[in-house]
Design an enzyme around this catalytic site. Structure first.
Site, PDB file in Angstrom:
ATOM      1  N   GLY A  53      41.370   3.792  29.306  1.00 35.06           N
ATOM      2  CA  GLY A  53      41.232   2.402  28.858  1.00 35.06           C
ATOM      3  C   GLY A  53      40.972   2.206  27.376  1.00 35.06           C
ATOM      4  O   GLY A  53      41.437   1.235  26.785  1.00 35.06           O
ATOM      5  N   GLU A 108      34.378   2.826  24.355  1.00 39.34           N
ATOM      6  CA  GLU A 108      34.807   2.401  25.690  1.00 39.34           C
ATOM      7  C   GLU A 108      35.531   1.059  25.624  1.00 39.34           C
ATOM      8  O   GLU A 108      35.275   0.251  24.728  1.00 39.34           O
ATOM      9  CB  GLU A 108      33.571   2.245  26.589  1.00 39.34           C
ATOM     10  CG  GLU A 108      33.496   3.143  27.789  1.00 39.34           C
ATOM     11  CD  GLU A 108      34.622   3.074  28.790  1.00 39.34           C
ATOM     12  OE1 GLU A 108      35.801   2.872  28.424  1.00 39.34           O
ATOM     13  OE2 GLU A 108      34.322   3.251  29.974  1.00 39.34           O
ATOM     14  N   ASP A 109      36.408   0.833  26.567  1.00 35.12           N
ATOM     15  CA  ASP A 109      37.095  -0.453  26.630  1.00 35.12           C
ATOM     16  C   ASP A 109      36.146  -1.560  27.086  1.00 35.12           C
ATOM     17  O   ASP A 109      36.083  -2.624  26.497  1.00 35.12           O
ATOM     18  CB  ASP A 109      38.339  -0.385  27.543  1.00 35.12           C
ATOM     19  CG  ASP A 109      38.050   0.212  28.925  1.00 35.12           C
ATOM     20  OD1 ASP A 109      36.876   0.548  29.227  1.00 35.12           O
ATOM     21  OD2 ASP A 109      39.000   0.350  29.711  1.00 35.12           O
ATOM     22  N   ASP A 112      30.680  -2.518  32.030  1.00 34.46           N
ATOM     23  CA  ASP A 112      30.630  -3.384  33.210  1.00 34.46           C
ATOM     24  C   ASP A 112      29.325  -3.101  33.962  1.00 34.46           C
ATOM     25  O   ASP A 112      28.272  -3.589  33.571  1.00 34.46           O
ATOM     26  CB  ASP A 112      31.885  -3.107  34.040  1.00 34.46           C
ATOM     27  CG  ASP A 112      32.052  -4.024  35.231  1.00 34.46           C
ATOM     28  OD1 ASP A 112      31.560  -5.155  35.180  1.00 34.46           O
ATOM     29  OD2 ASP A 112      32.681  -3.615  36.225  1.00 34.46           O
ATOM     30  N   LYS A 140      30.438  -7.034  29.921  1.00 38.68           N
ATOM     31  CA  LYS A 140      30.216  -7.982  31.024  1.00 38.68           C
ATOM     32  C   LYS A 140      28.771  -7.799  31.490  1.00 38.68           C
ATOM     33  O   LYS A 140      28.513  -7.147  32.502  1.00 38.68           O
ATOM     34  CB  LYS A 140      31.134  -7.611  32.204  1.00 38.68           C
ATOM     35  CG  LYS A 140      32.447  -8.332  32.290  1.00 38.68           C
ATOM     36  CD  LYS A 140      33.029  -8.160  33.686  1.00 38.68           C
ATOM     37  CE  LYS A 140      34.291  -7.362  33.670  1.00 38.68           C
ATOM     38  NZ  LYS A 140      34.875  -7.145  35.007  1.00 38.68           N
ATOM     39  N   PHE A 161      37.739 -10.303  36.196  1.00 38.24           N
ATOM     40  CA  PHE A 161      38.469  -9.042  36.086  1.00 38.24           C
ATOM     41  C   PHE A 161      39.558  -9.218  35.029  1.00 38.24           C
ATOM     42  O   PHE A 161      40.407 -10.095  35.134  1.00 38.24           O
ATOM     43  CB  PHE A 161      39.077  -8.623  37.429  1.00 38.24           C
ATOM     44  CG  PHE A 161      39.553  -7.201  37.387  1.00 38.24           C
ATOM     45  CD1 PHE A 161      38.659  -6.157  37.591  1.00 38.24           C
ATOM     46  CD2 PHE A 161      40.876  -6.901  37.102  1.00 38.24           C
ATOM     47  CE1 PHE A 161      39.083  -4.836  37.517  1.00 38.24           C
ATOM     48  CE2 PHE A 161      41.306  -5.582  37.019  1.00 38.24           C
ATOM     49  CZ  PHE A 161      40.400  -4.553  37.236  1.00 38.24           C
ATOM     50  N   VAL A 162      39.495  -8.383  33.993  1.00 41.93           N
ATOM     51  CA  VAL A 162      40.433  -8.537  32.880  1.00 41.93           C
ATOM     52  C   VAL A 162      41.350  -7.328  32.745  1.00 41.93           C
ATOM     53  O   VAL A 162      40.986  -6.209  33.122  1.00 41.93           O
ATOM     54  CB  VAL A 162      39.692  -8.777  31.539  1.00 41.93           C
ATOM     55  CG1 VAL A 162      39.053 -10.159  31.513  1.00 41.93           C
ATOM     56  CG2 VAL A 162      38.642  -7.704  31.274  1.00 41.93           C
ATOM     57  N   ASP A 168      43.423  -1.809  32.739  1.00 37.38           N
ATOM     58  CA  ASP A 168      44.467  -1.831  33.768  1.00 37.38           C
ATOM     59  C   ASP A 168      43.993  -2.444  35.074  1.00 37.38           C
ATOM     60  O   ASP A 168      42.795  -2.579  35.339  1.00 37.38           O
ATOM     61  CB  ASP A 168      44.924  -0.401  34.078  1.00 37.38           C
ATOM     62  CG  ASP A 168      43.871   0.366  34.892  1.00 37.38           C
ATOM     63  OD1 ASP A 168      42.701   0.404  34.462  1.00 37.38           O
ATOM     64  OD2 ASP A 168      44.206   0.879  35.967  1.00 37.38           O
ATOM     65  N   ARG A 174      48.204  -2.241  30.952  1.00 34.96           N
ATOM     66  CA  ARG A 174      47.516  -1.697  29.776  1.00 34.96           C
ATOM     67  C   ARG A 174      48.217  -2.086  28.477  1.00 34.96           C
ATOM     68  O   ARG A 174      47.623  -2.113  27.413  1.00 34.96           O
ATOM     69  CB  ARG A 174      47.455  -0.156  29.842  1.00 34.96           C
ATOM     70  CG  ARG A 174      46.587   0.393  30.948  1.00 34.96           C
ATOM     71  CD  ARG A 174      46.349   1.875  30.709  1.00 34.96           C
ATOM     72  NE  ARG A 174      45.897   2.581  31.894  1.00 34.96           N
ATOM     73  CZ  ARG A 174      44.633   2.656  32.296  1.00 34.96           C
ATOM     74  NH1 ARG A 174      43.698   2.045  31.620  1.00 34.96           N
ATOM     75  NH2 ARG A 174      44.309   3.332  33.380  1.00 34.96           N
TER      76      ARG A 174
HETATM   77  P1  IMP Z   1      31.313   0.619  34.540  1.00 36.30           P
HETATM   78  O1  IMP Z   1      31.111   2.067  34.829  1.00 36.30           O
HETATM   79  O2  IMP Z   1      31.153  -0.237  35.765  1.00 36.30           O
HETATM   80  O3  IMP Z   1      30.538   0.083  33.361  1.00 36.30           O
HETATM   81  O4  IMP Z   1      32.828   0.396  34.274  1.00 36.30           O
HETATM   82  C1  IMP Z   1      33.494   0.950  33.270  1.00 36.30           C
HETATM   83  C2  IMP Z   1      34.945   1.121  33.631  1.00 36.30           C
HETATM   84  O5  IMP Z   1      35.373   0.304  34.719  1.00 36.30           O
HETATM   85  C3  IMP Z   1      35.775   0.696  32.461  1.00 36.30           C
HETATM   86  O6  IMP Z   1      35.980   1.779  31.606  1.00 36.30           O
HETATM   87  C4  IMP Z   1      37.035   0.223  33.109  1.00 36.30           C
HETATM   88  O7  IMP Z   1      37.904   1.318  33.292  1.00 36.30           O
HETATM   89  C5  IMP Z   1      36.622  -0.285  34.453  1.00 36.30           C
HETATM   90  N1  IMP Z   1      36.493  -1.753  34.460  1.00 36.30           N
HETATM   91  C6  IMP Z   1      35.366  -2.485  34.503  1.00 36.30           C
HETATM   92  N2  IMP Z   1      35.622  -3.800  34.473  1.00 36.30           N
HETATM   93  C7  IMP Z   1      36.954  -3.903  34.378  1.00 36.30           C
HETATM   94  C8  IMP Z   1      37.853  -5.029  34.268  1.00 36.30           C
HETATM   95  O8  IMP Z   1      37.475  -6.215  34.256  1.00 36.30           O
HETATM   96  N3  IMP Z   1      39.169  -4.714  34.188  1.00 36.30           N
HETATM   97  C9  IMP Z   1      39.647  -3.444  34.182  1.00 36.30           C
HETATM   98  N4  IMP Z   1      38.855  -2.374  34.275  1.00 36.30           N
HETATM   99  C10 IMP Z   1      37.520  -2.609  34.368  1.00 36.30           C
HETATM  100 MG    MG Z   2      37.897   2.881  31.434  1.00 38.05          MG
END
Ligand code: IMP
Ligand code: MG
Length: 187
Positions: A53, A108-109, A112, A140, A161-162, A168, A174
């Site tokens: 990402g 990181e992208d 979340d 987020k 969800f983006v 992706d 992407r």
């Molecule tokens: P976390 O571990 O929940 O913080 O999530 C991180 C990863 O989840 C990111 O690097 C994304 O790959 C994926 N992710 C979280 N939210 C989204 C979203 O809204 N769209 C797409 N991928 C997401």
């Molecule tokens: Mg990712």
């Protein structure tokens, strides 16, 4: 932030709505690059992109940094094929080189739940970098499960969800230049 429906696909079942336009993204990334430069006062910075990402964000960020920069990548997965996190982080690809004594920024992208970055932060910290920071294009905060704070955040976004700009849905979208909200039919 925009609001137009720019595309539909899969027999009109998936709708994309622009959240962040490419110009706004580029402008913000230039500001983040300047802030990083100021913080490290011209010292070398080692950026670690979290695949897949973050690859587009990292590519744009380093081209806006006119300081000494090196890069490496890690690959992890925490999401399955759909929108739900599995809650577990798996490391698919480790770094190519040691980060001992380096100024490291994890790139990181999106931040979340925080599971991915808290896991990566923990394992990188053990490798004795000189400093370790986090840069996330999107945040987020309403979804946080693990407490993680990014030092550099591009945009704080609502709980949607983006996709696009590296993000992706089941490996698609992407390549979109804008960050868009993806609406899907109920699962
Ligand atoms: P976390 O571990 O929940 O913080 O999530 C991180 C990863 O989840 C990111 O690097 C994304 O790959 C994926 N992710 C979280 N939210 C989204 C979203 O809204 N769209 C797409 N991928 C997401
Ligand atoms: Mg990712």
């Amino acid at each position: 932030m925009g609001g137009t429906v720019i595309a539909t696909s899969r027999k009109n079942r998936e709708h994309l709505k622009v959240l962040l336009r490419q110009n706004a993204i580029q402008k913000r990334i230039a500001e983040m690059a300047q802030q990083i430069k100021r913080d490290f006062k011209g010292e070398r910075v080692h950026l670690i992109g979290v695949l897949k990402g973050a690859c587009i964000f990292l590519a744009d960020l380093i081209r806006k940094m006119d300081t000494d920069v090196s890069i490496d990548f890690m690959a992890v997965a925490s999401y399955g094929k759909g929108r739900q996190t599995s809650g577990q982080v798996r490391l698919y690809k480790d770094l190519d080189m040691s980060i001992e004594g380096m100024n490291v920024i994890l790139v990181e992208d999106i931040l979340d739940t925080g599971l991915t970055l808290s896991y990566l932060y923990r394992i990188l910290k053990q490798r004795k970098p000189k400093s370790l920071r986090i840069a996330a294009l999107l945040d987020k905060p309403s979804r946080r499960v693990k407490e993680v704070k990014a030092d550099y955040v591009g945009f704080t976004i609502p709980n949607e969800f983006v996709v696009g700009y590296g993000l992706d849905y089941a490996e698609r979208y992407r390549n979109l230049k804008d960050v868009c909200i993806l609406s899907l039919p109920p699962e």
